[in-house]
Design a protein around this motif. Sequence first.
Motif, PDB file in Angstrom:
ATOM      1  N   TYR A 196       0.831  -1.212   0.000  1.00 40.42           N
ATOM      2  CA  TYR A 196       0.000   0.000   0.000  1.00 40.42           C
ATOM      3  C   TYR A 196       0.858   1.251   0.000  1.00 40.42           C
ATOM      4  CZ  TYR A 196      -3.540  -3.373   1.122  1.00 40.42           C
ATOM      5  OH  TYR A 196      -4.363  -4.468   1.064  1.00 40.42           O
ATOM      6  N   ASN A 197       2.106   1.110   0.395  1.00 39.79           N
ATOM      7  CA  ASN A 197       2.998   2.275   0.419  1.00 39.79           C
ATOM      8  C   ASN A 197       4.030   2.216  -0.701  1.00 39.79           C
ATOM      9  OD1 ASN A 197       1.761   3.711   2.443  1.00 39.79           O
ATOM     10  ND2 ASN A 197       2.853   2.615   4.075  1.00 39.79           N
ATOM     11  N   ASP A 209       5.237   7.497   1.816  1.00 45.15           N
ATOM     12  CA  ASP A 209       4.695   7.418   3.182  1.00 45.15           C
ATOM     13  C   ASP A 209       5.779   7.124   4.226  1.00 45.15           C
ATOM     14  OD1 ASP A 209       2.809   7.544   5.121  1.00 45.15           O
ATOM     15  OD2 ASP A 209       1.793   5.664   4.631  1.00 45.15           O
TER      16      ASP A 209
END
Length: 259
Positions: A196-197, A209
């Motif tokens: 997700y990052n 992030d």
Amino acid sequence: MQNAPSSAVPDQPDWLVDEPYSDVPVGTLRSGKEAQIDVIERVGDDGRRCLLAVKRYIPRKVNTKGQLEASGFERASAFRHDVEYREGRQFRKSRDRRAVELMSSYGKRLLQDRWTGHEFEITERLWRAGACVPYPVSYDDDLYVLEYVGDRDQAAPQLAQARLQGQALVAAAEQIVDGLHAMTRCGVAHGDLSAYNLLWWDDRIWFIDFPQAVDLAANPQGINYLHRDVLNICGWLQRRGHAIDAEALFAELLASGFS
Ligand SMILES: Nc1ncnc2c1ncn2[C@@H]1O[C@H](COP(=O)(O)OP(=O)(O)O)[C@@H](O)[C@H]1O
Ligand SMILES: [Mg+2]
């Protein structure tokens, strides 16, 4: 709250618009628990324009002394502990450390400034070292402005959403390994690395992030964070059908990080 000094990386890339400019809101990209990401268009007086992402930190739930006390001493001390981890023990001046611990208004400002400034500084360090991270444009108070990855039609998908297979997945995995090497050579552990990052755009993996990133050597959790990051991302790749020996990679990263 007073503003943190605005800061900008000197060698700005040529796509960036020079002052004076105006910022036009484009829309909200994501709104999560920790941050909201908006897209703006920066339009220069000479007509040049570029899209930028603006990360707005959502204020932490526990942020005043009263709230800390209301939630009990244990939580308060856990919070201070968390501050030390997150900030990599960078409040070296005892006056600053005390201010944060006592949650004076100066302390709160210092903490908030570190929080936004920290992501900016880490990303700047990585960008200068050639890692594929969005260019950090500026930070101010609770806002962090950075290069937007994507185009007018769509933002770059998170790796988790990109549905990569075959050669594209192999290329992404190689770039993740290269990116991890670049980060450890810079002495940085991401601390929250996941699919997700990572963004996938133009056949490139982008690392994003970084508020929880720590100094690999100076922070007592640095090596644990790196280990967890490597296990996380290798586990994800493995589930997608691309096996990497996570412990061997971790050992190589440690060797390159401390050589
Ligand atoms: N510079 C950027 N360009 C494009 N999309 C971004 C950018 N920064 C963040 N995003 C999107 O917003 C999401 C949330 O941003 P992130 O920095 O991971 O904050 P958090 O996970 O703390 O909410 C990312 O997973 C990504 O989808
Ligand atoms: Mg994130």
